[in-house]
Design an enzyme around this catalytic site. Structure first.
Site, mmCIF file in Angstrom:
data_model
loop_
_atom_site.group_PDB
_atom_site.id
_atom_site.type_symbol
_atom_site.label_atom_id
_atom_site.label_comp_id
_atom_site.label_asym_id
_atom_site.label_seq_id
_atom_site.Cartn_x
_atom_site.Cartn_y
_atom_site.Cartn_z
ATOM 1 N N GLU A 104 -5.973 6.965 -1.247
ATOM 2 C CA GLU A 104 -5.906 5.763 -0.428
ATOM 3 C C GLU A 104 -6.564 4.577 -1.130
ATOM 4 O OE1 GLU A 104 -4.158 5.425 2.075
ATOM 5 O OE2 GLU A 104 -3.785 7.445 2.814
ATOM 6 N N HIS A 138 0.834 -1.205 0.000
ATOM 7 C CA HIS A 138 0.000 0.000 0.000
ATOM 8 C C HIS A 138 0.872 1.259 0.000
ATOM 9 C CE1 HIS A 138 -3.467 2.562 1.186
ATOM 10 N NE2 HIS A 138 -2.557 3.199 1.892
ATOM 11 N N GLU A 139 1.888 1.278 0.852
ATOM 12 C CA GLU A 139 2.767 2.453 0.912
ATOM 13 C C GLU A 139 3.613 2.570 -0.346
ATOM 14 O OE1 GLU A 139 2.062 4.463 3.123
ATOM 15 O OE2 GLU A 139 0.874 3.117 4.378
ATOM 16 N N HIS A 145 1.676 4.369 -2.925
ATOM 17 C CA HIS A 145 1.681 5.828 -2.755
ATOM 18 C C HIS A 145 2.887 6.439 -3.462
ATOM 19 C CE1 HIS A 145 -1.760 6.512 -0.287
ATOM 20 N NE2 HIS A 145 -1.341 5.810 0.742
#
Length: 282
Positions: free
Chosen positions: A204, A149-150, A153
């Site tokens: 997100e 997930h990071e 980003h």
């Protein structure tokens, strides 16, 4: 004999408004504020479009100015060093499956924050994971979901989008208000540290979807991807931890979306957490 014409006499008070001066001042002030807000909004919109086009090396150069992000390693133990190396190893393996741009380089850091289960991405490809999060993740798959997930980003340049808008707006306001350069520099540094808190729900959601794609590429399935979020929800019921994930989609909705994707995969295997990442006894 012709006489020259004379200009008519100007009536008294022709250049004087009959309105109250305070009313005129209020209208003028509102107009100025509306113009400032409009310009600030345009700068924000412009920065979000421009940020992904900025060469990643410029973002890295700016991130180098925030050396305090790496924390104080004076009390680092061998156990923590081993855990950070294991974290970096897993993170880089996931990065290889994330379809990152060739110029993007990732750096994974372990923060000694045992009471804060959190992870965040910031400028220059830096991803931070707290020891508190390692205590909560039940498996490698769960940790991999957080890391992926990071990584997403960084892939989408979300930190650059968040901070670039803030910098442009702050620069404009500093010119309007006469703010000095030192104050602006402090604002930029704070924005660099807190950039993870500036992600929108749209960002997100995009990061979640990209993370699931990465896990499918890496493991071939999504088993265990929702485990960390389910554990947080069960333990805290969206209470004190909710502020950490305030900009994220609703936790229950997030879990359901992951489970929906999981049903499309047949393999259901969850890897045990690497012993080097086990902080249960610290």
């Amino acid at each position: 004999m012709a006489f020259p014409k004379q200009n008519p006499k100007i009536p008294e008070g022709i250049n004087t408004s009959g309105d109250n001066p305070l009313k005129e001042f209020f209208i003028l002030l509102c107009g100025i504020l509306l113009v400032i807000c409009a310009i600030a909004t345009l700068l924000l919109l412009f920065s979000h479009q421009l940020a992904p086009l900025i060469p990643f090396r410029y973002e890295q150069a700016l991130a180098d100015k925030f050396s305090q992000l790496t924390g104080d390693n004076s009390s680092t133990t061998q156990t923590k060093i081993d855990a950070e190396l294991a974290l970096q190893e897993l993170g880089q393996q996931l990065a290889d499956k994330s379809a990152l741009a060739p110029d993007i380089q990732l750096h994974f850091h372990l923060l000694d924050e045992p009471d804060v289960p959190n992870a965040f991405a910031t400028l220059g490809g830096h991803i931070f994971v707290t020891t508190g999060l390692l205590r909560e993740v039940p498996s490698e798959n769960a940790l991999a979901m957080v890391l992926a997930h990071e990584i997403a980003h960084i892939k989408f340049r979300h930190p650059a989008q968040s901070i670039s808008g803030g910098i442009l707006v702050q620069l404009f306001l500093s010119i309007v208000t006469g703010q000095n350069a030192v104050a602006l520099q402090n604002t930029v540094q704070q924005a660099g540290i807190m950039t993870a808190l500036g992600f929108s729900r749209k960002m997100e959601t995009a990061a979640d979807q990209a993370a699931l794609n990465t896990l499918e590429q890496y493991y071939g399935h999504l088993a265990g991807a929702e485990d960390f979020f389910e554990k947080m929800l069960a333990q805290h019921q969206q209470a004190s931890w909710q502020a950490i994930f305030a900009s994220h989609p609703d936790m229950r909705q997030r879990i359901e979306q992951i489970k929906s994707r999981t049903q499309s995969t047949k393999t259901a295997a969850t890897k045990a957490l690497d012993p080097r990442l086990d902080y249960q006894n610290l």
